[in-house]
Design a protein around this motif. Structure first.
Motif, PDB file in Angstrom:
ATOM      1  N   GLN A 237       8.734 -10.605 -23.580  1.00  0.00           N
ATOM      2  CA  GLN A 237      10.115 -11.032 -23.723  1.00  0.00           C
ATOM      3  C   GLN A 237      10.166 -12.343 -24.478  1.00  0.00           C
ATOM      4  O   GLN A 237       9.169 -13.027 -24.623  1.00  0.00           O
ATOM      5  N   CYS A 238      11.339 -12.680 -24.947  1.00  0.00           N
ATOM      6  CA  CYS A 238      11.525 -14.011 -25.503  1.00  0.00           C
ATOM      7  C   CYS A 238      12.591 -14.681 -24.662  1.00  0.00           C
ATOM      8  O   CYS A 238      13.608 -14.083 -24.364  1.00  0.00           O
TER       9      CYS A 238
ATOM     10  N   ARG B 232      12.706  -7.370 -27.768  1.00  0.00           N
ATOM     11  CA  ARG B 232      12.725  -7.112 -29.209  1.00  0.00           C
ATOM     12  C   ARG B 232      13.076  -5.663 -29.529  1.00  0.00           C
ATOM     13  O   ARG B 232      12.709  -4.751 -28.822  1.00  0.00           O
ATOM     14  N   ASP B 233      13.771  -5.482 -30.655  1.00  0.00           N
ATOM     15  CA  ASP B 233      14.464  -4.238 -30.945  1.00  0.00           C
ATOM     16  C   ASP B 233      13.664  -2.953 -31.039  1.00  0.00           C
ATOM     17  O   ASP B 233      14.210  -1.914 -30.799  1.00  0.00           O
ATOM     18  N   SER B 234      12.445  -2.915 -31.371  1.00  0.00           N
ATOM     19  CA  SER B 234      11.841  -1.595 -31.540  1.00  0.00           C
ATOM     20  C   SER B 234      10.526  -1.415 -30.788  1.00  0.00           C
ATOM     21  O   SER B 234       9.869  -0.394 -30.928  1.00  0.00           O
ATOM     22  N   TYR B 235      10.143  -2.366 -29.984  1.00  0.00           N
ATOM     23  CA  TYR B 235       8.800  -2.334 -29.441  1.00  0.00           C
ATOM     24  C   TYR B 235       8.724  -1.893 -27.979  1.00  0.00           C
ATOM     25  O   TYR B 235       7.965  -1.004 -27.642  1.00  0.00           O
ATOM     26  N   TYR B 236       9.495  -2.517 -27.111  1.00  0.00           N
ATOM     27  CA  TYR B 236       9.368  -2.271 -25.674  1.00  0.00           C
ATOM     28  C   TYR B 236      10.363  -1.239 -25.188  1.00  0.00           C
ATOM     29  O   TYR B 236      11.496  -1.193 -25.640  1.00  0.00           O
ATOM     30  N   THR B 237       9.926  -0.405 -24.244  1.00  0.00           N
ATOM     31  CA  THR B 237      10.770   0.689 -23.776  1.00  0.00           C
ATOM     32  C   THR B 237      11.089   0.628 -22.285  1.00  0.00           C
ATOM     33  O   THR B 237      11.859   1.454 -21.804  1.00  0.00           O
ATOM     34  N   SER B 238      10.522  -0.335 -21.557  1.00  0.00           N
ATOM     35  CA  SER B 238      10.803  -0.373 -20.123  1.00  0.00           C
ATOM     36  C   SER B 238      10.824  -1.787 -19.571  1.00  0.00           C
ATOM     37  O   SER B 238      10.216  -2.701 -20.126  1.00  0.00           O
ATOM     38  N   ILE B 239      11.540  -1.928 -18.469  1.00  0.00           N
ATOM     39  CA  ILE B 239      11.562  -3.162 -17.680  1.00  0.00           C
ATOM     40  C   ILE B 239      10.883  -2.802 -16.365  1.00  0.00           C
ATOM     41  O   ILE B 239      11.332  -1.889 -15.658  1.00  0.00           O
ATOM     42  N   ASP B 240       9.823  -3.476 -16.037  1.00  0.00           N
ATOM     43  CA  ASP B 240       8.999  -3.136 -14.886  1.00  0.00           C
ATOM     44  C   ASP B 240       9.674  -3.420 -13.544  1.00  0.00           C
ATOM     45  O   ASP B 240      10.618  -4.205 -13.459  1.00  0.00           O
ATOM     46  N   TYR B 241       9.123  -2.829 -12.511  1.00  0.00           N
ATOM     47  CA  TYR B 241       9.566  -3.026 -11.130  1.00  0.00           C
ATOM     48  C   TYR B 241       9.656  -4.529 -10.828  1.00  0.00           C
ATOM     49  O   TYR B 241       8.679  -5.267 -11.007  1.00  0.00           O
ATOM     50  N   GLY B 242      10.828  -4.971 -10.402  1.00  0.00           N
ATOM     51  CA  GLY B 242      11.018  -6.353  -9.971  1.00  0.00           C
ATOM     52  C   GLY B 242      10.775  -7.411 -11.040  1.00  0.00           C
ATOM     53  O   GLY B 242      10.547  -8.579 -10.717  1.00  0.00           O
TER      54      GLY B 242
ATOM     55  N   ASN C 210      15.802   1.097 -27.671  1.00  0.00           N
ATOM     56  CA  ASN C 210      14.712   1.981 -27.271  1.00  0.00           C
ATOM     57  C   ASN C 210      14.363   1.905 -25.787  1.00  0.00           C
ATOM     58  O   ASN C 210      13.420   2.561 -25.346  1.00  0.00           O
ATOM     59  N   ILE C 211      15.096   1.140 -25.029  1.00  0.00           N
ATOM     60  CA  ILE C 211      14.837   1.039 -23.592  1.00  0.00           C
ATOM     61  C   ILE C 211      15.094   2.400 -22.937  1.00  0.00           C
ATOM     62  O   ILE C 211      16.165   2.980 -23.107  1.00  0.00           O
ATOM     63  N   THR C 212      14.102   2.902 -22.210  1.00  0.00           N
ATOM     64  CA  THR C 212      14.248   4.198 -21.542  1.00  0.00           C
ATOM     65  C   THR C 212      14.159   4.089 -20.022  1.00  0.00           C
ATOM     66  O   THR C 212      14.547   5.012 -19.318  1.00  0.00           O
ATOM     67  N   VAL C 213      13.645   2.949 -19.513  1.00  0.00           N
ATOM     68  CA  VAL C 213      13.488   2.767 -18.069  1.00  0.00           C
ATOM     69  C   VAL C 213      13.807   1.326 -17.695  1.00  0.00           C
ATOM     70  O   VAL C 213      13.299   0.385 -18.309  1.00  0.00           O
ATOM     71  N   ILE C 214      14.645   1.181 -16.682  1.00  0.00           N
ATOM     72  CA  ILE C 214      14.843  -0.099 -16.004  1.00  0.00           C
ATOM     73  C   ILE C 214      14.464   0.188 -14.559  1.00  0.00           C
ATOM     74  O   ILE C 214      15.173   0.895 -13.849  1.00  0.00           O
ATOM     75  N   ASP C 215      13.327  -0.300 -14.146  1.00  0.00           N
ATOM     76  CA  ASP C 215      12.740   0.101 -12.867  1.00  0.00           C
ATOM     77  C   ASP C 215      13.431  -0.580 -11.678  1.00  0.00           C
ATOM     78  O   ASP C 215      14.281  -1.455 -11.839  1.00  0.00           O
ATOM     79  N   GLN C 216      13.003  -0.182 -10.491  1.00  0.00           N
ATOM     80  CA  GLN C 216      13.571  -0.704  -9.255  1.00  0.00           C
ATOM     81  C   GLN C 216      13.551  -2.230  -9.225  1.00  0.00           C
ATOM     82  O   GLN C 216      12.587  -2.857  -9.655  1.00  0.00           O
ATOM     83  N   ARG C 217      14.631  -2.777  -8.736  1.00  0.00           N
ATOM     84  CA  ARG C 217      14.772  -4.216  -8.494  1.00  0.00           C
ATOM     85  C   ARG C 217      14.586  -5.086  -9.731  1.00  0.00           C
ATOM     86  O   ARG C 217      14.373  -6.290  -9.625  1.00  0.00           O
ATOM     87  N   ALA C 218      14.664  -4.505 -10.904  1.00  0.00           N
ATOM     88  CA  ALA C 218      14.407  -5.252 -12.139  1.00  0.00           C
ATOM     89  C   ALA C 218      15.262  -6.511 -12.240  1.00  0.00           C
ATOM     90  O   ALA C 218      14.770  -7.573 -12.623  1.00  0.00           O
TER      91      ALA C 218
ATOM     92  N   PRO D  27      19.236   4.426 -19.837  1.00  0.00           N
ATOM     93  CA  PRO D  27      17.843   4.422 -19.375  1.00  0.00           C
ATOM     94  C   PRO D  27      17.775   4.908 -17.924  1.00  0.00           C
ATOM     95  O   PRO D  27      18.729   4.730 -17.165  1.00  0.00           O
ATOM     96  N   ALA D  28      16.664   5.500 -17.541  1.00  0.00           N
ATOM     97  CA  ALA D  28      16.451   5.832 -16.133  1.00  0.00           C
ATOM     98  C   ALA D  28      16.543   4.524 -15.353  1.00  0.00           C
ATOM     99  O   ALA D  28      15.928   3.525 -15.733  1.00  0.00           O
ATOM    100  N   LEU D  29      17.338   4.529 -14.306  1.00  0.00           N
ATOM    101  CA  LEU D  29      17.585   3.300 -13.559  1.00  0.00           C
ATOM    102  C   LEU D  29      17.050   3.426 -12.144  1.00  0.00           C
ATOM    103  O   LEU D  29      17.448   4.311 -11.389  1.00  0.00           O
ATOM    104  N   GLY D  30      16.132   2.529 -11.795  1.00  0.00           N
ATOM    105  CA  GLY D  30      15.573   2.520 -10.446  1.00  0.00           C
ATOM    106  C   GLY D  30      16.564   1.989  -9.436  1.00  0.00           C
ATOM    107  O   GLY D  30      17.542   1.328  -9.779  1.00  0.00           O
ATOM    108  N   THR D  31      16.297   2.277  -8.181  1.00  0.00           N
ATOM    109  CA  THR D  31      17.178   1.821  -7.109  1.00  0.00           C
ATOM    110  C   THR D  31      17.202   0.301  -7.038  1.00  0.00           C
ATOM    111  O   THR D  31      16.222  -0.365  -7.368  1.00  0.00           O
ATOM    112  N   TRP D  32      18.328  -0.210  -6.663  1.00  0.00           N
ATOM    113  CA  TRP D  32      18.581  -1.645  -6.466  1.00  0.00           C
ATOM    114  C   TRP D  32      18.436  -2.481  -7.745  1.00  0.00           C
ATOM    115  O   TRP D  32      18.335  -3.708  -7.677  1.00  0.00           O
ATOM    116  N   ALA D  33      18.404  -1.852  -8.898  1.00  0.00           N
ATOM    117  CA  ALA D  33      18.125  -2.561 -10.150  1.00  0.00           C
ATOM    118  C   ALA D  33      19.082  -3.720 -10.409  1.00  0.00           C
ATOM    119  O   ALA D  33      18.672  -4.760 -10.929  1.00  0.00           O
ATOM    120  N   PHE D  34      20.357  -3.554 -10.070  1.00  0.00           N
ATOM    121  CA  PHE D  34      21.351  -4.612 -10.292  1.00  0.00           C
ATOM    122  C   PHE D  34      22.041  -5.024  -8.994  1.00  0.00           C
ATOM    123  O   PHE D  34      23.118  -5.615  -9.033  1.00  0.00           O
TER     124      PHE D  34
END
Length: 107
Positions: free
Chosen positions: A3-4, A13-23, A39-47, A65-72
């Motif tokens: 991240q920046c 960044r616009d074309s590189y990362y596809t997910s936000i990890d758990y927490g 290109n984000i496809t996953v925002i994991d739990q509690r992100a 994106p697939a959204l994990g539980t409690w993400a927001f």
């Protein structure tokens, strides 16, 4: 996750990362603005759970994106998505829990 960080703003960044990890940003109370690439496809739990100072999350992806539980959970931010995708986000699994926070945006 790479991240920046600029002050309290975080962008993926616009074309590189596809997910936000758990927490990944759980309880990050200094975070104000997040910008996620198309290109984000996953925002994991509690992100972004308990990011109580977060004001805005801009998500450029037209497909929710697939959204994990409690993400927001316990996060007051407005979630901005492409105008044409608002209804899709509001109806998607787990996104429907945050429907009142989802708004259209011109990217």
């Amino acid at each position: 996750i790479a991240q920046c960080l600029v002050g309290s703003e975080m962008c993926i960044r616009d074309s590189y990362y596809t997910s936000i990890d758990y927490g990944a940003f759980w309880k990050c109370t200094s975070l104000k603005i997040v910008i996620l690439n198309k290109n984000i496809t996953v925002i994991d739990q509690r992100a972004f759970q308990d990011c109580t100072s977060m004001e805005s999350c801009y998500i450029k992806a037209t497909i929710p994106p697939a959204l994990g539980t409690w993400a927001f959970d316990n996060n007051p931010c407005k979630i901005y998505v492409p105008h044409e995708s608002v209804a899709t986000y509001k109806a998607a699994t787990n996104w429907n829990l945050y429907a009142s926070q989802i708004y259209g945006y011109d990217f």
